[in-house]
Write a protein that holds these residues in place. Structure first.
Motif, mmCIF file in Angstrom:
data_model
loop_
_atom_site.group_PDB
_atom_site.id
_atom_site.type_symbol
_atom_site.label_atom_id
_atom_site.label_comp_id
_atom_site.label_asym_id
_atom_site.label_seq_id
_atom_site.Cartn_x
_atom_site.Cartn_y
_atom_site.Cartn_z
ATOM 1 N N PRO A 340 57.206 45.196 0.797
ATOM 2 C CA PRO A 340 57.982 45.079 2.035
ATOM 3 C C PRO A 340 57.751 43.720 2.665
ATOM 4 C CG PRO A 340 56.055 46.471 2.372
ATOM 5 C CD PRO A 340 56.141 46.202 0.888
ATOM 6 N N LEU A 341 58.741 43.236 3.418
ATOM 7 C CA LEU A 341 58.569 41.978 4.118
ATOM 8 C C LEU A 341 57.388 42.092 5.076
ATOM 9 C CD1 LEU A 341 62.249 41.018 5.031
ATOM 10 C CD2 LEU A 341 60.876 40.200 3.116
ATOM 11 N N ALA A 342 56.537 41.058 5.080
ATOM 12 C CA ALA A 342 55.390 41.062 5.980
ATOM 13 C C ALA A 342 55.858 40.768 7.397
ATOM 14 C CB ALA A 342 54.369 40.013 5.531
ATOM 15 N N GLY A 343 55.354 41.523 8.356
ATOM 16 C CA GLY A 343 55.778 41.298 9.725
ATOM 17 C C GLY A 343 54.797 41.846 10.723
ATOM 18 N N MET A 344 55.118 41.659 12.002
ATOM 19 C CA MET A 344 54.284 42.167 13.080
ATOM 20 C C MET A 344 55.190 42.630 14.212
ATOM 21 S SD MET A 344 52.795 38.487 14.342
ATOM 22 C CE MET A 344 53.862 37.039 14.430
ATOM 23 N N ARG A 345 54.734 43.646 14.949
ATOM 24 C CA ARG A 345 55.532 44.172 16.055
ATOM 25 C C ARG A 345 55.289 43.338 17.305
ATOM 26 N NH1 ARG A 345 58.735 48.122 15.470
ATOM 27 N NH2 ARG A 345 58.562 49.566 13.729
ATOM 28 N N LEU A 346 56.392 42.865 17.885
ATOM 29 C CA LEU A 346 56.324 42.044 19.088
ATOM 30 C C LEU A 346 57.340 42.547 20.104
ATOM 31 C CD1 LEU A 346 56.162 38.418 17.603
ATOM 32 C CD2 LEU A 346 54.270 39.745 18.568
ATOM 33 N N PRO A 347 57.059 42.364 21.386
ATOM 34 C CA PRO A 347 58.058 42.710 22.394
ATOM 35 C C PRO A 347 59.187 41.690 22.418
ATOM 36 C CG PRO A 347 56.138 41.735 23.439
ATOM 37 C CD PRO A 347 55.802 41.899 21.984
ATOM 38 N N GLY A 408 61.091 43.882 26.573
ATOM 39 C CA GLY A 408 59.733 44.405 26.462
ATOM 40 C C GLY A 408 59.534 45.439 25.377
ATOM 41 N N GLU A 409 60.623 45.994 24.824
ATOM 42 C CA GLU A 409 60.479 46.957 23.727
ATOM 43 C C GLU A 409 60.119 46.226 22.441
ATOM 44 O OE1 GLU A 409 63.310 50.619 25.248
ATOM 45 O OE2 GLU A 409 64.095 49.251 23.718
ATOM 46 N N LEU A 410 59.438 46.937 21.554
ATOM 47 C CA LEU A 410 58.905 46.319 20.347
ATOM 48 C C LEU A 410 59.937 46.265 19.226
ATOM 49 C CD1 LEU A 410 55.330 47.894 20.190
ATOM 50 C CD2 LEU A 410 56.000 45.666 21.104
ATOM 51 N N VAL A 411 59.946 45.130 18.527
ATOM 52 C CA VAL A 411 60.739 44.960 17.309
ATOM 53 C C VAL A 411 59.817 44.367 16.250
ATOM 54 C CG1 VAL A 411 62.949 44.670 18.497
ATOM 55 C CG2 VAL A 411 61.519 42.665 18.053
ATOM 56 N N MET A 412 60.220 44.486 14.999
ATOM 57 C CA MET A 412 59.432 43.897 13.922
ATOM 58 C C MET A 412 59.863 42.450 13.725
ATOM 59 S SD MET A 412 56.951 44.470 11.863
ATOM 60 C CE MET A 412 56.815 46.236 11.615
ATOM 61 N N PHE A 413 58.888 41.543 13.730
ATOM 62 C CA PHE A 413 59.163 40.118 13.539
ATOM 63 C C PHE A 413 58.615 39.683 12.189
ATOM 64 C CE2 PHE A 413 57.861 35.666 13.762
ATOM 65 C CZ PHE A 413 59.047 35.067 14.157
#
Length: 422
Positions: A340-347, A408-413
């Motif tokens: 899977p694509l590497a990512g992090m959850r950010l607002p 402010g809601e989280l999305v995957m970056f």
């Protein structure tokens, strides 16, 4: 491949595909058309970056190969513990690369980082933790056995597996293998990827532009992406929107390459000829309607021994489709499962209005806020816009049912910093 829908010659692009498939299903179906490449080659270590390790590598040597000092300081015998205030006479100096030394009783040796710990010494005191006057040092704190010593083999034991087969080599692996004294490594043969663009309106650099023509950006972009993924690339040029001409190009490229990638002609328009051309060339394939924005339509299949991947014509859609489908195909060809694509959850820094139903990718940049790192989606959206893509730090991925996305809601970056490795 009995689960795949195969379109015979004469069927139109995506007309026969019903419903949308998930990203996971699309990646699985794309990978199913790929066959692992055969052949290995021995390459110079620093030229192996991006290639796939053909066989596991075991350590020939322990690392470190001997007990060594982790600090600049003084080697001494701590015994059961040497208290602060202890006074020792400095009897010499040991630097990295010097031969083996023996510590005289009740003394210390000046030692530098990386030097072999003298026989009889069991600790190194940092130079900041002593006071030196002439040839004597006074300890300012208690020293215990093992302080500031890197033990032989504490990083790597001789005989242990260093890297497993299928590892995609990067600079970290180069360093580990170089520390073992290796100057070459056995890797899988590089995958040969051909890239062509279709479209009557497209022109290559140096050609004159008519009022209704455009310079081709997709082909150079996908060629660069394939190179960054470790492939050898072949420029298939621009082919007009003519099924016969496209078929001829596909047939020729299939004799040279393991994977053919085209951009454009995968939707339901009158000039979308990808799968028809694939059939005319003697291949077979299927259309995918993916629950994805941008990049809903795609074509996958085979011609001879070459896999085929048809990407959308808009550049952001082509990029996203390559990262998802191209990554799955290349992984299968290298005998691996797609990661899977590497990512992090950010607002998100702002509200993003959207309709639910498809997973959406959008160019975004990182923003430092008072509450920490956040993501800001760039531009007004749209899969044909290149400027937001060039200004972005990565892509945000929004779940299909997450609509709208509130500030402010989280999305995957997913950051671009890894060079779009797949």
């Amino acid at each position: 491949m009995s689960h795949l829908v195969v379109f015979p010659v004469g069927r139109s692009s995506c007309d026969a595909a019903d419903g949308l498939v998930s990203l996971e299903e699309a990646r699985s179906r794309a990978a199913a058309w790929a066959v692992p490449v055969e052949g290995h080659e021995e390459v110079i270590l620093d030229q192996a970056v991006g290639q796939i390790l053909a066989r596991a590598v075991a350590a020939d040597l322990p690392l470190p190969p001997f007990d060594q000092s982790a600090m600049d300081g003084y080697a001494l015998a701590a015994g059961d513990g040497l208290p602060a205030g202890s006074v020792l006479t400095v009897m010499g100096r040991v630097a990295a690369g010097d031969g083996a030394r023996t510590l005289p009783p009740n003394s210390a040796l000046r030692i530098l980082t990386g030097a072999m710990v003298p026989q009889g010494a069991d600790a190194v005191v940092m130079q900041e933790n002593v006071t030196r006057a002439g040839d004597r040092i006074v300890l300012s704190r208690m020293q215990r056995p093992g302080d500031n010593i890197r033990r032989r083999g504490e990083d790597v034991q001789a005989g242990e597996t260093l890297l497993v087969e299928g590892t995609r080599i990067d600079a970290r692996h180069v360093a580990l293998l170089a520390a073992q004294g290796r100057d070459t490594v056995c890797v899988r043969r590089r995958i040969r990827v051909a890239v062509l663009s279709t479209g009557n309106e497209l022109r290559s650099h140096g050609e004159p532009l008519a009022d209704t023509s455009l310079f081709d950006s997709n082909r150079p972009m996908v060629l660069a992406l394939a190179r960054q993924a470790g492939a050898t690339v072949v420029d298939g040029g621009i082919v007009p929107d003519d099924p016969q001409r496209i078929a001829e190009a596909l047939r020729e490229l299939a004799t040279q390459c393991d994977l053919i990638v085209s951009t454009g002609g995968v939707s339901v328009g009158d000039e979308d000829h990808s799968l028809v051309a694939l059939g005319k060339a003697g291949g077979m394939g299927e259309c995918l309607k993916i629950a994805l924005k941008p990049g809903k339509p795609a074509a996958i299949g085979r011609i001879g021994h070459a896999a085929y991947l048809g990407l959308p014509g808009n550049p952001v859609a082509a990029l996203v489709s390559w990262l998802l489908l191209g990554g799955a195909v290349l992984a299968a060809m290298n005998g691996r499962r797609a990661q899977p694509l590497a990512g992090m959850r950010l607002p998100l820094t702002h509200t993003f209005e959207r309709r639910p139903g498809r997973t959406e990718f959008a160019p975004a940049r990182l923003v430092q806020t008072v509450e920490g790192l956040a993501a800001e989606i760039l531009g007004r959206g749209g899969s044909a816009r290149l400027k937001p893509l060039a200004m972005a730090d990565g892509l945000v991925c929004i779940d299909a049912l997450h609509a709208p996305v509130r500030e402010g809601e989280l999305v995957m970056f997913h950051p671009f910093r890894d060079g779009f490795a797949v």
